[in-house]
Motif scaffolding. Structure first.
Motif, PDB file in Angstrom:
ATOM      1  N   VAL A   1       5.540  22.656 -21.193  1.00 14.18           N
ATOM      2  CA  VAL A   1       6.686  23.529 -20.936  1.00 14.18           C
ATOM      3  C   VAL A   1       7.907  22.967 -21.660  1.00 14.18           C
ATOM      4  N   LEU A   2       8.522  23.810 -22.492  1.00 18.43           N
ATOM      5  CA  LEU A   2       9.769  23.438 -23.161  1.00 18.43           C
ATOM      6  C   LEU A   2      10.927  23.570 -22.188  1.00 18.43           C
ATOM      7  N   SER A   3      11.897  22.692 -22.329  1.00 14.52           N
ATOM      8  CA  SER A   3      13.136  22.873 -21.575  1.00 14.52           C
ATOM      9  C   SER A   3      13.869  24.096 -22.121  1.00 14.52           C
ATOM     10  N   PRO A   4      14.800  24.669 -21.356  1.00 13.67           N
ATOM     11  CA  PRO A   4      15.675  25.667 -21.963  1.00 13.67           C
ATOM     12  C   PRO A   4      16.381  25.046 -23.169  1.00 13.67           C
ATOM     13  N   SER A   5      16.652  25.843 -24.178  1.00 17.31           N
ATOM     14  CA  SER A   5      17.323  25.331 -25.375  1.00 17.31           C
ATOM     15  C   SER A   5      18.835  25.302 -25.143  1.00 17.31           C
ATOM     16  N   ALA A   6      19.447  24.193 -25.484  1.00 18.52           N
ATOM     17  CA  ALA A   6      20.898  24.044 -25.322  1.00 18.52           C
ATOM     18  C   ALA A   6      21.579  24.178 -26.678  1.00 18.52           C
ATOM     19  N   VAL A   7      22.704  24.872 -26.698  1.00 19.23           N
ATOM     20  CA  VAL A   7      23.501  25.014 -27.913  1.00 19.23           C
ATOM     21  C   VAL A   7      24.548  23.910 -27.993  1.00 19.23           C
ATOM     22  N   TYR A   8      25.198  23.618 -26.871  1.00 18.02           N
ATOM     23  CA  TYR A   8      26.297  22.665 -26.868  1.00 18.02           C
ATOM     24  C   TYR A   8      25.858  21.341 -26.266  1.00 18.02           C
ATOM     25  N   LYS A   9      26.129  20.258 -26.978  1.00 22.26           N
ATOM     26  CA  LYS A   9      25.700  18.932 -26.515  1.00 22.26           C
ATOM     27  C   LYS A   9      26.326  18.561 -25.177  1.00 22.26           C
ATOM     28  N   VAL A  10      27.460  19.161 -24.849  1.00 20.06           N
ATOM     29  CA  VAL A  10      28.097  18.890 -23.565  1.00 20.06           C
ATOM     30  C   VAL A  10      27.184  19.293 -22.406  1.00 20.06           C
ATOM     31  N   ASN A  11      26.202  20.149 -22.672  1.00 19.38           N
ATOM     32  CA  ASN A  11      25.299  20.622 -21.622  1.00 19.38           C
ATOM     33  C   ASN A  11      23.939  19.934 -21.620  1.00 19.38           C
ATOM     34  N   TRP A  12      23.740  18.975 -22.511  1.00 19.89           N
ATOM     35  CA  TRP A  12      22.427  18.351 -22.614  1.00 19.89           C
ATOM     36  C   TRP A  12      21.980  17.717 -21.296  1.00 19.89           C
ATOM     37  N   ASP A  13      22.830  16.929 -20.689  1.00 14.95           N
ATOM     38  CA  ASP A  13      22.425  16.238 -19.458  1.00 14.95           C
ATOM     39  C   ASP A  13      21.983  17.225 -18.386  1.00 14.95           C
ATOM     40  N   ALA A  14      22.749  18.295 -18.205  1.00 12.05           N
ATOM     41  CA  ALA A  14      22.442  19.270 -17.154  1.00 12.05           C
ATOM     42  C   ALA A  14      21.152  20.024 -17.457  1.00 12.05           C
ATOM     43  N   ILE A  15      20.993  20.492 -18.684  1.00 12.68           N
ATOM     44  CA  ILE A  15      19.848  21.335 -19.018  1.00 12.68           C
ATOM     45  C   ILE A  15      18.579  20.515 -19.183  1.00 12.68           C
ATOM     46  N   TYR A  16      18.691  19.352 -19.783  1.00 12.73           N
ATOM     47  CA  TYR A  16      17.486  18.568 -20.047  1.00 12.73           C
ATOM     48  C   TYR A  16      17.018  17.774 -18.830  1.00 12.73           C
ATOM     49  N   SER A  17      17.770  17.833 -17.732  1.00 11.63           N
ATOM     50  CA  SER A  17      17.302  17.215 -16.491  1.00 11.63           C
ATOM     51  C   SER A  17      16.365  18.140 -15.719  1.00 11.63           C
ATOM     52  N   LEU A  18      16.235  19.396 -16.165  1.00 13.47           N
ATOM     53  CA  LEU A  18      15.380  20.369 -15.489  1.00 13.47           C
ATOM     54  C   LEU A  18      13.909  20.073 -15.793  1.00 13.47           C
ATOM     55  N   PRO A  19      12.980  20.532 -14.960  1.00 14.38           N
ATOM     56  CA  PRO A  19      11.560  20.238 -15.166  1.00 14.38           C
ATOM     57  C   PRO A  19      11.067  20.749 -16.525  1.00 14.38           C
ATOM     58  N   SER A  20      10.492  19.866 -17.318  1.00  6.32           N
ATOM     59  CA  SER A  20       9.933  20.236 -18.615  1.00  6.32           C
ATOM     60  C   SER A  20       9.096  19.085 -19.137  1.00  6.32           C
ATOM     61  N   ASP A  21       8.274  19.390 -20.123  1.00  7.74           N
ATOM     62  CA  ASP A  21       7.473  18.378 -20.799  1.00  7.74           C
ATOM     63  C   ASP A  21       8.034  18.021 -22.164  1.00  7.74           C
ATOM     64  N   ILE A  22       8.792  18.955 -22.754  1.00  9.15           N
ATOM     65  CA  ILE A  22       9.306  18.807 -24.110  1.00  9.15           C
ATOM     66  C   ILE A  22      10.782  19.173 -24.121  1.00  9.15           C
ATOM     67  N   THR A  23      11.603  18.344 -24.768  1.00  7.78           N
ATOM     68  CA  THR A  23      13.023  18.657 -24.944  1.00  7.78           C
ATOM     69  C   THR A  23      13.176  19.627 -26.111  1.00  7.78           C
ATOM     70  N   ASN A  24      13.879  20.709 -25.862  1.00 11.40           N
ATOM     71  CA  ASN A  24      13.959  21.843 -26.775  1.00 11.40           C
ATOM     72  C   ASN A  24      15.374  21.933 -27.338  1.00 11.40           C
ATOM     73  N   ALA A  25      15.553  21.522 -28.606  1.00 11.09           N
ATOM     74  CA  ALA A  25      16.899  21.451 -29.185  1.00 11.09           C
ATOM     75  C   ALA A  25      17.094  22.510 -30.261  1.00 11.09           C
ATOM     76  N   HIS A  26      18.301  23.042 -30.333  1.00  7.99           N
ATOM     77  CA  HIS A  26      18.730  23.888 -31.431  1.00  7.99           C
ATOM     78  C   HIS A  26      19.807  23.133 -32.188  1.00  7.99           C
ATOM     79  N   LEU A  27      19.467  22.665 -33.384  1.00 10.78           N
ATOM     80  CA  LEU A  27      20.397  21.848 -34.164  1.00 10.78           C
ATOM     81  C   LEU A  27      20.530  22.427 -35.568  1.00 10.78           C
ATOM     82  N   TYR A  28      21.753  22.803 -35.905  1.00  8.29           N
ATOM     83  CA  TYR A  28      22.049  23.363 -37.217  1.00  8.29           C
ATOM     84  C   TYR A  28      22.955  22.410 -37.979  1.00  8.29           C
ATOM     85  N   PRO A  29      22.963  22.515 -39.336  1.00  9.37           N
ATOM     86  CA  PRO A  29      23.945  21.724 -40.078  1.00  9.37           C
ATOM     87  C   PRO A  29      25.331  21.944 -39.503  1.00  9.37           C
TER      88      PRO A  29
END
Length: 201
Positions: A59-87
């Motif tokens: 299960v992927l975590s929800p994808s976060a756009v803003y790094k300020v939300n990483w701690d909150a979103i990536y603490s949710l139940p998941s097997d894989i951290t799901n990142a959206h990273l653009y130049p």
């Protein structure tokens, strides 16, 4: 719906429940903390998804756009951290390694979105300032960005997106329409040809 998908012969690599739940549309130029109310809804959704999958697929975590939300979103139940990273700068400057720093939460990281749009030269009145991203630049920028991401440990990198959508009245002068690896109609851009079979070194 999942049993029908499996029965059709499609192989499921992972399951994702929510795409960019921390986005405020239109996108804001500065990081926006996810609200407590929204986070509660996301948490409920992710917990139910994780329980329903019950270990059958990662299960992927929800994808976060803003790094300020990483701690909150990536603490949710998941097997894989799901990142959206653009130049960090999409308007003509090449990607830098600093724009490919991955989240580190003790789980594998998949970058399920990264990309670079193309658009023709245009002039911003009255400054006569010209921006342009050519197909060659898109190709080179994507290869650089994917290289940075994989060098930082991304297990999988997915490019956004498959095909241009020139629905804007500005056409190819509108940068937000040219994300595709292919032009409308299926004609491959240089990036599509360059990425086919390519492996970052």
């Amino acid at each position: 719906e999942v049993p029908q998908i499996v029965a059709s012969g499609v192989q499921i690599a992972a399951v994702e429940g929510l795409n960019e739940p921390d986005v405020v549309r239109p996108y804001t130029p500065t990081p926006v903390p996810i609200s407590a109310e929204t986070l509660a809804r996301v948490r409920d959704h992710q917990e139910r998804l994780y329980a329903a999958v019950d270990g059958r697929w990662p299960v992927l975590s929800p994808s976060a756009v803003y790094k300020v939300n990483w701690d909150a979103i990536y603490s949710l139940p998941s097997d894989i951290t799901n990142a959206h990273l653009y130049p960090s700068d999409l308007y003509g400057l090449p990607p830098q390694p600093s724009g490919a720093v991955l989240p580190s939460y003790g789980k594998p990281v998949w970058v399920t979105e990264t990309g670079q749009f193309t658009y023709r030269k245009w002039v911003i009145f009255p400054f006569n300032y010209r921006w342009q991203v050519t197909q060659q630049m898109q190709r080179d920028y994507l290869r650089s960005q994917i290289g940075y991401l994989t060098a930082n440990g991304a297990q999988h990198v997915f490019v956004y997106t498959l095909m241009d959508n020139n629905s804007s009245f500005l056409g190819s002068f509108d940068p937000k329409q040219g994300w595709g690896l292919f032009k409308e109609g299926g004609y491959p851009k240089l990036a599509a040809t360059a990425l086919a079979g390519w492996t970052p070194s």
